[in-house]
Structure formats: structure tokens, C-alpha cells
Design a protein around this motif. Structure first.
Motif, PDB file in Angstrom:
ATOM      1  N   GLN A  69     -11.281   4.663  15.533  1.00  0.00           N
ATOM      2  CA  GLN A  69     -11.086   4.428  16.938  1.00  0.00           C
ATOM      3  C   GLN A  69      -9.781   5.170  17.372  1.00  0.00           C
ATOM      4  OE1 GLN A  69     -13.350   3.170  18.869  1.00  0.00           O
ATOM      5  NE2 GLN A  69     -14.558   3.031  17.066  1.00  0.00           N
ATOM      6  N   VAL A  70      -8.996   5.922  16.771  1.00  0.00           N
ATOM      7  CA  VAL A  70      -7.545   6.555  17.057  1.00  0.00           C
ATOM      8  C   VAL A  70      -7.982   7.310  18.171  1.00  0.00           C
ATOM      9  CG1 VAL A  70      -5.779   8.074  16.411  1.00  0.00           C
ATOM     10  CG2 VAL A  70      -6.279   5.974  14.781  1.00  0.00           C
ATOM     11  N   SER A  71      -7.221   7.315  19.297  1.00  0.00           N
ATOM     12  CA  SER A  71      -7.556   7.848  20.484  1.00  0.00           C
ATOM     13  C   SER A  71      -6.395   8.773  21.026  1.00  0.00           C
ATOM     14  CB  SER A  71      -8.010   7.195  21.595  1.00  0.00           C
ATOM     15  OG  SER A  71      -7.087   6.192  21.841  1.00  0.00           O
ATOM     16  N   ASN A  72      -6.385   9.880  21.795  1.00  0.00           N
ATOM     17  CA  ASN A  72      -5.518  10.719  22.117  1.00  0.00           C
ATOM     18  C   ASN A  72      -4.624  10.060  23.107  1.00  0.00           C
ATOM     19  OD1 ASN A  72      -4.371  13.359  22.214  1.00  0.00           O
ATOM     20  ND2 ASN A  72      -5.213  13.639  24.241  1.00  0.00           N
ATOM     21  N   ASN A  73      -5.057   9.021  23.919  1.00  0.00           N
ATOM     22  CA  ASN A  73      -4.217   8.364  24.915  1.00  0.00           C
ATOM     23  C   ASN A  73      -3.567   7.038  24.482  1.00  0.00           C
ATOM     24  OD1 ASN A  73      -4.839  10.349  26.962  1.00  0.00           O
ATOM     25  ND2 ASN A  73      -6.584   9.344  27.494  1.00  0.00           N
ATOM     26  N   ASN A  74      -3.376   6.904  23.181  1.00  0.00           N
ATOM     27  CA  ASN A  74      -2.596   5.617  22.725  1.00  0.00           C
ATOM     28  C   ASN A  74      -1.853   5.870  21.684  1.00  0.00           C
ATOM     29  OD1 ASN A  74      -2.228   3.094  21.787  1.00  0.00           O
ATOM     30  ND2 ASN A  74      -4.176   2.299  21.964  1.00  0.00           N
ATOM     31  N   LYS A  75      -0.584   6.214  22.157  1.00  0.00           N
ATOM     32  CA  LYS A  75       0.480   6.673  21.402  1.00  0.00           C
ATOM     33  C   LYS A  75       0.794   5.328  20.362  1.00  0.00           C
ATOM     34  CE  LYS A  75       2.094  10.239  24.563  1.00  0.00           C
ATOM     35  NZ  LYS A  75       3.185  10.517  25.295  1.00  0.00           N
ATOM     36  N   ASN A  76       0.396   4.374  20.690  1.00  0.00           N
ATOM     37  CA  ASN A  76       0.873   3.215  19.973  1.00  0.00           C
ATOM     38  C   ASN A  76       0.309   3.239  18.197  1.00  0.00           C
ATOM     39  OD1 ASN A  76       2.552   1.762  21.533  1.00  0.00           O
ATOM     40  ND2 ASN A  76       0.874   0.838  22.674  1.00  0.00           N
ATOM     41  N   TYR A  77      -0.693   3.939  18.173  1.00  0.00           N
ATOM     42  CA  TYR A  77      -1.324   4.037  16.995  1.00  0.00           C
ATOM     43  C   TYR A  77      -0.597   4.984  15.831  1.00  0.00           C
ATOM     44  CZ  TYR A  77      -6.424   3.157  18.021  1.00  0.00           C
ATOM     45  OH  TYR A  77      -7.519   2.540  18.664  1.00  0.00           O
ATOM     46  N   GLN A  78       0.127   5.732  16.379  1.00  0.00           N
ATOM     47  CA  GLN A  78       1.254   6.210  15.448  1.00  0.00           C
ATOM     48  C   GLN A  78       2.101   5.258  14.809  1.00  0.00           C
ATOM     49  OE1 GLN A  78       3.208   9.922  16.234  1.00  0.00           O
ATOM     50  NE2 GLN A  78       5.086   9.152  15.418  1.00  0.00           N
ATOM     51  N   VAL A  79       2.895   4.469  15.606  1.00  0.00           N
ATOM     52  CA  VAL A  79       3.820   3.320  15.087  1.00  0.00           C
ATOM     53  C   VAL A  79       2.807   2.217  14.147  1.00  0.00           C
ATOM     54  CG1 VAL A  79       5.138   1.574  15.783  1.00  0.00           C
ATOM     55  CG2 VAL A  79       5.368   3.875  17.220  1.00  0.00           C
ATOM     56  N   ALA A  80       1.511   1.888  14.869  1.00  0.00           N
ATOM     57  CA  ALA A  80       0.878   0.941  14.093  1.00  0.00           C
ATOM     58  C   ALA A  80       0.552   1.435  12.784  1.00  0.00           C
ATOM     59  CB  ALA A  80      -0.367   0.805  14.809  1.00  0.00           C
ATOM     60  N   LEU A  81       0.191   2.704  12.396  1.00  0.00           N
ATOM     61  CA  LEU A  81      -0.159   3.327  11.077  1.00  0.00           C
ATOM     62  C   LEU A  81       0.930   3.183  10.272  1.00  0.00           C
ATOM     63  CD1 LEU A  81      -1.784   4.330   9.172  1.00  0.00           C
ATOM     64  CD2 LEU A  81      -1.669   6.729  10.227  1.00  0.00           C
ATOM     65  N   GLN A  82       2.331   3.325  10.929  1.00  0.00           N
ATOM     66  CA  GLN A  82       3.351   3.541  10.066  1.00  0.00           C
ATOM     67  C   GLN A  82       3.905   2.099   9.550  1.00  0.00           C
ATOM     68  OE1 GLN A  82       7.113   4.746  12.000  1.00  0.00           O
ATOM     69  NE2 GLN A  82       8.176   3.821  10.380  1.00  0.00           N
ATOM     70  N   PHE A  83       3.661   1.335  10.320  1.00  0.00           N
ATOM     71  CA  PHE A  83       4.032  -0.123  10.022  1.00  0.00           C
ATOM     72  C   PHE A  83       3.119  -0.782   9.052  1.00  0.00           C
ATOM     73  CE2 PHE A  83       6.589  -0.794  14.155  1.00  0.00           C
ATOM     74  CZ  PHE A  83       7.904  -0.622  13.468  1.00  0.00           C
ATOM     75  N   ALA A  84       1.611  -0.251   9.091  1.00  0.00           N
ATOM     76  CA  ALA A  84       0.640  -1.012   8.399  1.00  0.00           C
ATOM     77  C   ALA A  84       0.955  -0.163   6.939  1.00  0.00           C
ATOM     78  CB  ALA A  84      -0.571  -0.194   8.854  1.00  0.00           C
ATOM     79  N   LEU A  85       1.467   1.127   6.822  1.00  0.00           N
ATOM     80  CA  LEU A  85       1.702   1.540   5.612  1.00  0.00           C
ATOM     81  C   LEU A  85       2.845   0.862   5.007  1.00  0.00           C
ATOM     82  CD1 LEU A  85       1.052   5.202   6.480  1.00  0.00           C
ATOM     83  CD2 LEU A  85      -0.226   3.947   4.797  1.00  0.00           C
ATOM     84  N   GLN A  86       3.940   0.304   5.848  1.00  0.00           N
ATOM     85  CA  GLN A  86       4.994  -0.200   5.334  1.00  0.00           C
ATOM     86  C   GLN A  86       4.812  -1.994   5.047  1.00  0.00           C
ATOM     87  OE1 GLN A  86       7.641   1.653   8.495  1.00  0.00           O
ATOM     88  NE2 GLN A  86       8.937   1.449   6.761  1.00  0.00           N
ATOM     89  N   SER A  87       3.741  -2.375   5.286  1.00  0.00           N
ATOM     90  CA  SER A  87       3.191  -3.621   5.339  1.00  0.00           C
ATOM     91  C   SER A  87       2.181  -4.150   4.325  1.00  0.00           C
ATOM     92  CB  SER A  87       3.100  -4.306   6.652  1.00  0.00           C
ATOM     93  OG  SER A  87       3.936  -3.640   7.606  1.00  0.00           O
ATOM     94  N   GLY A  88       1.696  -3.320   3.537  1.00  0.00           N
ATOM     95  CA  GLY A  88       0.814  -3.792   2.542  1.00  0.00           C
ATOM     96  C   GLY A  88      -0.724  -3.029   2.591  1.00  0.00           C
ATOM     97  N   CYS A  89      -0.766  -2.290   3.757  1.00  0.00           N
ATOM     98  CA  CYS A  89      -2.179  -1.474   4.052  1.00  0.00           C
ATOM     99  C   CYS A  89      -2.010  -0.412   3.045  1.00  0.00           C
ATOM    100  CB  CYS A  89      -2.463  -1.211   5.275  1.00  0.00           C
ATOM    101  SG  CYS A  89      -2.687  -2.699   6.317  1.00  0.00           S
ATOM    102  N   ASN A  90      -2.578  -0.175   1.910  1.00  0.00           N
ATOM    103  CA  ASN A  90      -2.280   1.138   1.098  1.00  0.00           C
ATOM    104  C   ASN A  90      -3.745   1.712   0.983  1.00  0.00           C
ATOM    105  OD1 ASN A  90      -3.676  -0.847  -0.938  1.00  0.00           O
ATOM    106  ND2 ASN A  90      -2.903   0.218  -2.656  1.00  0.00           N
ATOM    107  N   VAL A  91      -4.697   1.480   1.874  1.00  0.00           N
ATOM    108  CA  VAL A  91      -6.006   2.265   1.858  1.00  0.00           C
ATOM    109  C   VAL A  91      -5.957   2.520   3.262  1.00  0.00           C
ATOM    110  CG1 VAL A  91      -8.499   1.929   1.643  1.00  0.00           C
ATOM    111  CG2 VAL A  91      -7.021   0.594   0.201  1.00  0.00           C
ATOM    112  N   VAL A  92      -6.252   3.969   3.344  1.00  0.00           N
ATOM    113  CA  VAL A  92      -6.375   4.708   4.720  1.00  0.00           C
ATOM    114  C   VAL A  92      -7.500   5.416   5.075  1.00  0.00           C
ATOM    115  CG1 VAL A  92      -5.130   6.083   6.379  1.00  0.00           C
ATOM    116  CG2 VAL A  92      -3.806   4.713   5.175  1.00  0.00           C
ATOM    117  N   HIS A  93      -8.450   5.096   5.737  1.00  0.00           N
ATOM    118  CA  HIS A  93      -9.734   5.588   5.952  1.00  0.00           C
ATOM    119  C   HIS A  93      -9.992   6.598   7.028  1.00  0.00           C
ATOM    120  CE1 HIS A  93     -14.103   6.539   5.336  1.00  0.00           C
ATOM    121  NE2 HIS A  93     -14.185   6.375   6.923  1.00  0.00           N
ATOM    122  N   ILE A  94     -10.157   7.843   6.806  1.00  0.00           N
ATOM    123  CA  ILE A  94     -10.027   8.947   7.706  1.00  0.00           C
ATOM    124  C   ILE A  94     -11.532   9.422   8.180  1.00  0.00           C
ATOM    125  CG2 ILE A  94      -9.193  11.119   8.316  1.00  0.00           C
ATOM    126  CD1 ILE A  94      -6.890  10.682   6.171  1.00  0.00           C
TER     127      ILE A  94
END
Length: 548
Positions: A69-94
Motif C-alpha cells: 500500500q505504499v504510495s507516492n503521496n505519503n512520505k511518512n512511509y519512509q520514516v515508518a519503514l525505517q522505524f519498523a526495521l529498527q523496532s523488530g520488523c525484520n521481514v520486509v515484503h515487496i
């Protein structure tokens, strides 16, 4: 509780991916990652105890990040993904069908590896093949699923899709590669043996990709697998084919499927392989790991959907009552209607389309919006019944209204008529922005009213969840207590990481899960999304926009 503000924010906008990230997920790396993150989890958090895959021996976080659901107009996704990776989410589905999501994951993952915030062996990268853009070719291996996409799991198609995916991601190795909805390949006259041959050919090629180091493991990503009411392969049949393709040391190890409060067949159906097991128990018996996706976005029969999320209402525009009982409260509705009617009246001062340059009025090559892109008040007024839920309106706003409004505005501004109508455009932008803001606020209030009803429904069936404040936390606690190994979600803001990952809460009892999964009835909760198309909308201005 995690203070996301204490985590380092990296500015990846400056980062340019130049080379492929070497490496792959390992048993040692994924275990190291999770041990490093234990300190931020509450003692009773479900996420404190990760899953461990039986064959690959990877330590898998209970919550993963889904880029679908990542979208062009939601820049928060970038920060959300960074925090997710630093917070225990080590599975990333693309998702290979979302180029924007691929680009974001490539930038953030490669950026964090470059900055030594992460190591490549700590993160499990997953993706899928199957659906792809139409090729124009007819083949027994290609199913024309709809006008926008074909489906194929033939080795040649897998090869092409994987090569494109790796190029966009700048990754040497995809850790898990799924075949998406392989049941689509069932022809009307196919029997299980014919379909089995197609799967064996695909699995044999997957085993070859493993030997080449392009992938590590493979699996099935299917919305059909959990539903035993329709013709399809069972998990045992897929496993038998994997053994034929790769022997006892095959690399088929993961299955992924929709899993939420509505699409709950993985938990409910208990007739797998002639036993009383549900899908989770059946998979565990065969040492297969289970990954649920779309936990907060459920699809109802007929195509309508439910969003199990809370929303925040900004009170800096109009003073809506926070304890709103009626979603059509007179005050809220009147504020929006006044905005819309004012916009419509102003649109009527715009000259006829014939007065404008041809490329604005009619569109170039049938791709550009016509002058209707400057009549969104009128279009909205004729489609309110179709845009009566927050999620639907936000999708249309993001993929249709804003891009086409911006394009038509720029074309008119730069044309010979631009100087004459510059003041008109300034006022129209103001009115449109106000109308959109007021309607969004109204829909948020409506959604909050409906979510309150849903929370009450959940708490009555499972009192253990009363202490979980948000709807999303109630959902995630329940699903992660039901037997699934990992659930993929898409936090859109850094503030959601604590809610969905770190402080999710303790396990729900077996009885609580059973009562909720078997007794909840969501058709009685009126927060469904409309699947009807809009009328009167301009032509699309972006080639990759989805239909409304």
C-alpha cells in the motif's frame, strides 16, 4: 514503551542506490538482530518471542512490513519503514506490482545497510511472482486475468519477473520468493495431474534459482489456499510436488495468505488433510512457516472492504464534537455541504472547454485529463454515495483527484490563457482544498463512530481485549495469538510502530481467540467500502493509476 523519537532519523532522500547490496538473510544474522531488539519490548509483549523457521532456522519477527500500500503521496512511509526495521520488523515484503513501494524499500534498506544501521544478513526480504503487465502474447502458460494484468508461473516468466525485481531493488538475493495465486492456472478442463505438472515445472525452476543464489527459499502466496470450499491444491499436495522437484532437502518452506477478522479461514477451517487441524496446525506439522497479510484491511464477499483502524481527527479546521454519536450530524454535514456548494458555484464561472487549448480540453493521446479536472466540486457531488467511506475517498483523492487537478492546473497556468485566469486558479485551489479537507474530516468522524461500534463488538466477545486502546492493537493481538508465525502490516506513520509492534500486549487466551473468530459478525458493523466506480471523472493522468 518505545520512544520512536529516540531512534535516529536518516535522511535517505540524499542516498542514491548505486550498487547491488550483497548478502542474504542467515540464521546467525536474524538471531543477532532480534537479540539486539529485545530491550525495547515490554515484558508481556507478544512480539518479544519471535518465530523460528524450522528448515532455514531464521529468527522471524512476529510483525513484518508490507510495501503493497505504499504510495507516492505519503512520505511518512519512509520514516515508518525505517522505524519498523529498527523496532523488530525484520521481514520486509515487496510487492512487485507497486513500483513506488519497491523504490522506497530499495532506498531505505540499502541506505540503512550503507550507514551500518542494519546488516543485510539480519533482514528477510520477500517478494512474489505471478501477476504481471499484459505481454500481448497468447500461450498455454499465460492466463489473461483482466485487461490490466496477466498471470504466469512458467519458468521463463519467473525469470523475467525476478530479474526486473532484483534490478529495481538493487539486491543480489531475494530470501523468499512466492508464487502468487498459482490456482489461477487451473484451466476449466484441468485435472489435478495437469495442474500438478505446472507447479512441478515452477518448483523445479525455483530449486534452480536457489542453487544459483538468486533466492534462498520459496513458497505460495495465495488467497485461495486457506479456503477448502473450492477446488485447489492442499498444502500437502504442494509439499509432495516440492519433494518431487527438489527431493527431501527441497526449499519450499513458506506460505502467505490474507488473514484478518473477516478472512479468517486459516483459523476456522479444520478439515486439512483429513484431520481436525486448521491451516496453522497443518503447516506446523510439515515444518512450513505461515505469514498472514492484510490484517487491518479485510475484503468482504462481493468485493467491499473493512478497515480495522482508528483515525485521528484534526481539530484545527472546524469544531466537531469529539463524542459524535451520529455520523451525519447536522453541523459536520452542513460545513462540508457549504464548502462543496461554494466550489460548484465558482466552477460555473470557468469558461467552456472550447475556450481552452486542445491539449487541456481533450487530452493528449487520451492520457491527459480534460477540463473536467477543474470541476471536482460537481464530480464529487454526483458521487457522494460511492465515496462515502474514508479509505475509498483517500484512494481516489490520492490517485485521481490530486494528480489530475495538479496537471490541469499546470497546463492551464502555462498556456496562453494562464495569465488571464491566474487569479481564478488561486481561488479555485483554495476552495478545492477547503472542500476536500471538510469532506475528509466528515468521513473521519463517520469512521470513528463505526470503529467505536466495532471495538464494543470485539470487547463484548473477548473481554481480554478491553485494555487494548486501538482497534489495530485488538486485531494484531488476536491474530498473533491464533497460531500464525508472522503478520505483515503497513504502518503509515512512525507513531504506529509502537502500537503495532513494540507494545502490542500479551497473548489472548485460546478461548478468547475462538470466541472472537467464530462469533464476530462484521456485516452488522457499517464501515464497508464502496466498490462502485465513480461517474463523471476526468481521464486518468498517470499511466499507473488504478481504476476507481
Amino acid at each position: 514503551m518505545l520512544n520512536v523519537r529516540s531512534l535516529s532519523k536518516l535522511n535517505f532522500l540524499r542516498f542514491n542506490v548505486r550498487q547491488y547490496a550483497a548478502g542474504k538473510a542467515t540464521s546467525e544474522g536474524t538471531q543477532r538482530y532480534y537479540l539486539d531488539k529485545l530491550q525495547m519490548f515490554a515484558e508481556n509483549a507478544i512480539t518479544r518471542t519471535p518465530s523460528v523457521s524450522k528448515r532455514s532456522n531464521w529468527t522471524i519477527g512476529r510483525v513484518g512490513f508490507d510495501s503493497t500500500q505504499v504510495s507516492n503521496n505519503n512520505k511518512n512511509y519512509q520514516v515508518a519503514l525505517q522505524f519498523a526495521l529498527q523496532s523488530g520488523c525484520n521481514v520486509v515484503h515487496i510487492d512487485p506490482n507497486n513500483v513506488i513501494g519497491q523504490e522506497l524499500c530499495a532506498v531505505v534498506l540499502n541506505g540503512m545497510i550503507e550507514e551500518n544501521v542494519l546488516k543485510r544478513d539480519e533482514i528477510i526480504i520477500t517478494s512474489q511472482v505471478g501477476y504481471h503487465e499484459p505481454t500481448g502474447r497468447d500461450s498455454i502458460n499465460i492466463v489473461h486475468f483482466d485487461p490490466t494484468k496477466d498471470h504466469s508461473i512458467a519458468p521463463s516468466s519467473i525469470k523475467d519477473q525476478l530479474a526486473l525485481l532484483k534490478e529495481l531493488l538493487h539486491m543480489d538475493t531475494i530470501d523468499i520468493l512466492y508464487l502468487t495465486d498459482p490456482e489461477i492456472q487451473y484451466a476449466d478442463d484441468d485435472d489435478d495431474a495437469t495442474f500438478s505438472n505446472k507447479i512441478e515445472e515452477a518448483f523445479s525452476y525455483m530449486e534452480q534459482l536457489v542453487q544459483e543464489g538468486q533466492i534462498q527459499r520459496y513458497g505460495i502466496h495465495s488467497r485461495f489456499l486457506p479456503d477448502q470450499s473450492r477446488r485447489k491444491f492442499t498444502l500437502k499436495q504442494y509439499l509432495d510436488v516440492a519433494i518431487k522437484a527438489g527431493g527431501e532437502d527441497h526449499h519450499f518452506e513458506y506460505i502467505s495468505f490474507p488473514y484478518n477478522f473477516v478472512e479468517k479461514q486459516p483459523y476456522q477451517h479444520r478439515a486439512y488433510n483429513g484431520s481436525t487441524d486448521n491451516l496453522f496446525q497443518n503447516a506446523q506439522h510439515y515444518n512450513i512457516s505461515t505469514i498472514g497479510h492484510r490484517p487491518l484491511h479485510a475484503i468482504l464477499p462481493g468485493g467491499k472492504s473493512v478497515k480495522f483502524v482508528d483515525v485521528r481527527v484534526e481539530n484545527d479546521t472546524h469544531s466537531f464534537e469529539p463524542t459524535l454519536q451520529d455520523p451525519n450530524q447536522e453541523t459536520a454535514l452542513n460545513v462540508f455541504m457549504d464548502s462543496m456548494n461554494e466550489t460548484i458555484r465558482y466552477e460555473q464561472t470557468l469558461p467552456d472547454a472550447d475556450d481552452f487549448p486542445t491539449d487541456i480540453a481533450k487530452g493528449e493521446n487520451h492520457k491527459l485529463p480534460h477540463i473536467g479536472a477543474l470541476r471536482w466540486g460537481m464530480i464529487l457531488s454526483g458521487n457522494l454515495s460511492r465515496l462515502d467511506t474514508l479509505h475509498t475517498f483517500e484512494n481516489v483523492l490520492e490517485n485521481r483527484i490530486r494528480p489530475e487537478l495538479h496537471y490541469a492546473h499546470e497546463k492551464l497556468r502555462k498556456s496562453q490563457m494562464g495569465k488571464k485566469y491566474s487569479q481564478w486558479l488561486v481561488q479555485y485551489n483554495y476552495l478545492c482544498t477547503k472542500m476536500i479537507r471538510d469532506y475528509t474530516t466528515l468521513l473521519k468522524e463517520k469512521h470513528l463512530f463505526e470503529v467505536r461500534n466495532a471495538k464494543k463488538h470485539v470487547d463484548e466477545l473477548c473481554p481480554e481485549l478491553i485494555g487494548s486502546e486501538t482497534m489495530s492493537k485488538k486485531v494484531m493481538r488476536t491474530l498473533l495469538s491464533s497460531g500464525v508465525d508472522c503478520v505483515l502490516t503497513d504502518p503509515r506513520h512512525e507513531s504506529q510502530i509502537d502500537d503495532l509492534v513494540v507494545s502490542i500486549g500479551e497473548h489472548v487466551s485460546e478461548k478468547g481467540v475462538k470466541d472472537l473468530m467464530e462469533k464476530a459478525e462484521w456485516r452488522t458493523i457499517n464501515f464497508e467500502e464502496s466498490d462502485e466506480p465513480m461517474e463523471g471523472q476526468p481521464r486518468r493522468s498517470l499511466d499507473n493509476d488504478e481504476d476507481l
